[in-house]
Design a protein around this motif. Structure first.
Motif, mmCIF file in Angstrom:
data_model
loop_
_atom_site.group_PDB
_atom_site.id
_atom_site.type_symbol
_atom_site.label_atom_id
_atom_site.label_comp_id
_atom_site.label_asym_id
_atom_site.label_seq_id
_atom_site.Cartn_x
_atom_site.Cartn_y
_atom_site.Cartn_z
ATOM 1 N N GLN A 48 -16.821 69.706 40.488
ATOM 2 C CA GLN A 48 -15.449 69.029 40.033
ATOM 3 C C GLN A 48 -15.247 67.693 38.652
ATOM 4 N N LEU A 49 -16.240 68.740 37.682
ATOM 5 C CA LEU A 49 -15.652 67.958 36.444
ATOM 6 C C LEU A 49 -15.035 68.255 35.891
ATOM 7 N N PRO A 50 -14.343 67.388 34.849
ATOM 8 C CA PRO A 50 -12.557 67.674 34.030
ATOM 9 C C PRO A 50 -13.078 68.808 33.526
ATOM 10 N N ASP A 51 -11.924 69.328 33.443
ATOM 11 C CA ASP A 51 -11.535 71.103 31.961
ATOM 12 C C ASP A 51 -12.510 69.416 30.820
ATOM 13 N N ALA A 52 -12.670 70.444 30.266
ATOM 14 C CA ALA A 52 -12.936 69.517 28.665
ATOM 15 C C ALA A 52 -11.873 69.545 27.839
ATOM 16 N N CYS A 53 -10.671 70.003 27.993
ATOM 17 C CA CYS A 53 -9.663 69.287 27.047
ATOM 18 C C CYS A 53 -8.985 68.726 27.276
ATOM 19 N N GLN A 54 -8.492 67.969 28.932
ATOM 20 C CA GLN A 54 -8.425 66.360 29.845
ATOM 21 C C GLN A 54 -9.506 65.883 29.242
ATOM 22 N N LEU A 55 -10.573 66.136 29.485
ATOM 23 C CA LEU A 55 -11.313 64.750 28.716
ATOM 24 C C LEU A 55 -11.150 64.949 27.643
ATOM 25 N N TYR A 56 -10.992 65.621 26.474
ATOM 26 C CA TYR A 56 -11.166 64.942 25.489
ATOM 27 C C TYR A 56 -9.703 64.006 25.375
ATOM 28 N N ARG A 57 -7.849 64.756 25.673
ATOM 29 C CA ARG A 57 -6.987 64.174 25.315
ATOM 30 C C ARG A 57 -7.212 62.919 25.973
ATOM 31 N N LYS A 58 -8.434 62.228 26.999
ATOM 32 C CA LYS A 58 -7.695 60.904 27.589
ATOM 33 C C LYS A 58 -8.942 60.628 26.666
ATOM 34 N N THR A 59 -9.893 60.620 26.082
ATOM 35 C CA THR A 59 -11.138 60.511 25.470
ATOM 36 C C THR A 59 -10.709 59.955 23.948
ATOM 37 N N LEU A 60 -9.524 60.463 23.507
ATOM 38 C CA LEU A 60 -9.208 60.536 22.214
ATOM 39 C C LEU A 60 -7.557 59.778 22.473
ATOM 40 N N SER A 61 -6.849 59.318 24.246
ATOM 41 C CA SER A 61 -6.203 58.834 23.524
ATOM 42 C C SER A 61 -6.569 57.098 24.001
ATOM 43 N N GLU A 62 -8.051 56.539 24.489
ATOM 44 C CA GLU A 62 -8.433 55.578 24.378
ATOM 45 C C GLU A 62 -9.201 55.099 22.953
ATOM 46 N N ALA A 63 -9.107 56.143 21.980
ATOM 47 C CA ALA A 63 -9.865 55.255 21.018
ATOM 48 C C ALA A 63 -9.573 55.039 20.109
ATOM 49 N N LYS A 64 -9.261 54.340 18.499
ATOM 50 C CA LYS A 64 -8.657 54.264 17.823
ATOM 51 C C LYS A 64 -8.401 54.755 16.837
ATOM 52 N N ASP A 65 -6.873 54.678 16.329
ATOM 53 C CA ASP A 65 -6.555 55.870 15.037
ATOM 54 C C ASP A 65 -7.846 55.598 14.403
ATOM 55 N N SER A 66 -8.366 57.220 13.628
ATOM 56 C CA SER A 66 -9.141 57.395 12.686
ATOM 57 C C SER A 66 -10.403 57.154 13.248
ATOM 58 N N SER A 67 -10.947 57.434 14.197
ATOM 59 C CA SER A 67 -12.200 56.347 14.251
ATOM 60 C C SER A 67 -12.842 57.774 14.228
ATOM 61 N N ASP A 73 0.948 64.930 28.065
ATOM 62 C CA ASP A 73 1.378 65.037 29.763
ATOM 63 C C ASP A 73 1.538 63.928 29.834
ATOM 64 N N SER A 74 0.810 63.055 30.809
ATOM 65 C CA SER A 74 0.411 62.313 32.184
ATOM 66 C C SER A 74 -0.371 61.909 31.021
ATOM 67 N N ILE A 75 -1.210 62.014 30.316
ATOM 68 C CA ILE A 75 -3.003 60.953 29.890
ATOM 69 C C ILE A 75 -2.173 60.226 28.723
ATOM 70 N N SER A 76 -1.175 61.615 27.944
ATOM 71 C CA SER A 76 -0.493 60.719 26.827
ATOM 72 C C SER A 76 0.550 61.122 26.355
ATOM 73 N N ARG A 77 1.501 60.874 25.567
ATOM 74 C CA ARG A 77 2.835 61.149 24.818
ATOM 75 C C ARG A 77 2.550 62.188 23.945
ATOM 76 N N LEU A 78 1.640 62.349 23.287
ATOM 77 C CA LEU A 78 0.918 63.084 21.982
ATOM 78 C C LEU A 78 0.933 64.444 22.409
ATOM 79 N N SER A 79 1.108 65.032 21.397
ATOM 80 C CA SER A 79 0.425 66.308 21.566
ATOM 81 C C SER A 79 -1.240 66.700 21.164
ATOM 82 N N GLY A 80 -1.437 67.899 21.109
ATOM 83 C CA GLY A 80 -2.763 67.731 21.093
ATOM 84 C C GLY A 80 -2.827 67.589 19.362
ATOM 85 N N ILE A 81 -2.022 68.067 18.615
ATOM 86 C CA ILE A 81 -2.482 68.059 16.853
ATOM 87 C C ILE A 81 -2.429 67.027 17.072
#
Length: 206
Positions: free
Chosen positions: A133-152, A173-181
């Motif tokens: 049941q581990l998450p898709d790495a792309c989704q975990l990337y998005r979640k981890t980055l969305s919770e991080a400070k800018d340029s950190s 998506d539901s994780i972040s309104r930002l695109s991956g880029i």
């Protein structure tokens, strides 16, 4: 009095140690590791370094992304987390990654080794069902980055760049309104790719 004074000094020392740990944690470099565990040993060496740097308070390993397909390779990440007493580090697994890549050293087999009672020989923190049941790495990337400070966040990528490609291709998506880029632009301080190669190479890793 001597006993009381000693206790007070011990308390002061502990408070100073706790304060130092808090300061280190606040200043630790946030890192995401993207790794093709299960083939060459460069991955486990880098992971050992990162775990030790975490214990020293200089690195905060936010997540481990496995870019070699298969639950067995995610089990290896869990084995490493467990051995180094960092089972709290989340693991993401590539989906639709490189099919049947070359294996240089087949240490991945240790993840499937069982005891005579049919238990995993290498201690793990996650059950087989939790690994599944581990998450898709792309989704975990998005979640981890969305919770991080800018340029950190610093990303270390070893092996296949599939997870990074999926991240950069992802939309809001539901994780972040930002695109991956845009997530990468806003949140990532640096990306280091080992043996990166753009175009055709002799090995799919490079």
């Amino acid at each position: 009095c001597g006993c009381g004074g000693g206790t007070s000094r011990n308390q002061n020392n502990q408070q100073a140690a706790d304060s130092a740990k808090t300061t280190c944690a606040a200043s630790a470099q946030a890192v995401i590791l993207d790794t093709d565990l299960g083939s060459s040993t460069d991955d486990v060496v880098l992971m050992a370094c990162l775990y030790n740097l975490m214990d020293q308070g200089t690195v905060d390993l936010k997540a481990i992304m496995v870019n070699r397909e298969g639950a067995t390779n995610a089990k290896l990440a869990d084995i490493m987390n467990t051995y180094y007493k960092h089972a709290e580090i989340p693991i993401g697994l590539v989906k639709n990654g490189k099919k049947d890549p070359r294996v240089f050293i087949d240490y991945w087999k240790m993840a499937e080794s069982k005891t005579y009672t049919d238990e995993p020989e290498m201690p793990r923190s996650l059950s087989d069902s939790e690994i599944a049941q581990l998450p898709d790495a792309c989704q975990l990337y998005r979640k981890t980055l969305s919770e991080a400070k800018d340029s950190s966040v610093t990303i270390f990528s070893i092996g296949f760049a599939t997870n990074l490609a999926h991240l950069l291709e992802s939309g809001p998506d539901s994780i972040s309104r930002l695109s991956g880029i845009d997530l990468v632009k806003n949140k990532v301080k640096a990306i280091y790719l080992q043996a990166g190669h753009f175009g055709k190479g002799l090995e799919p890793d490079y």
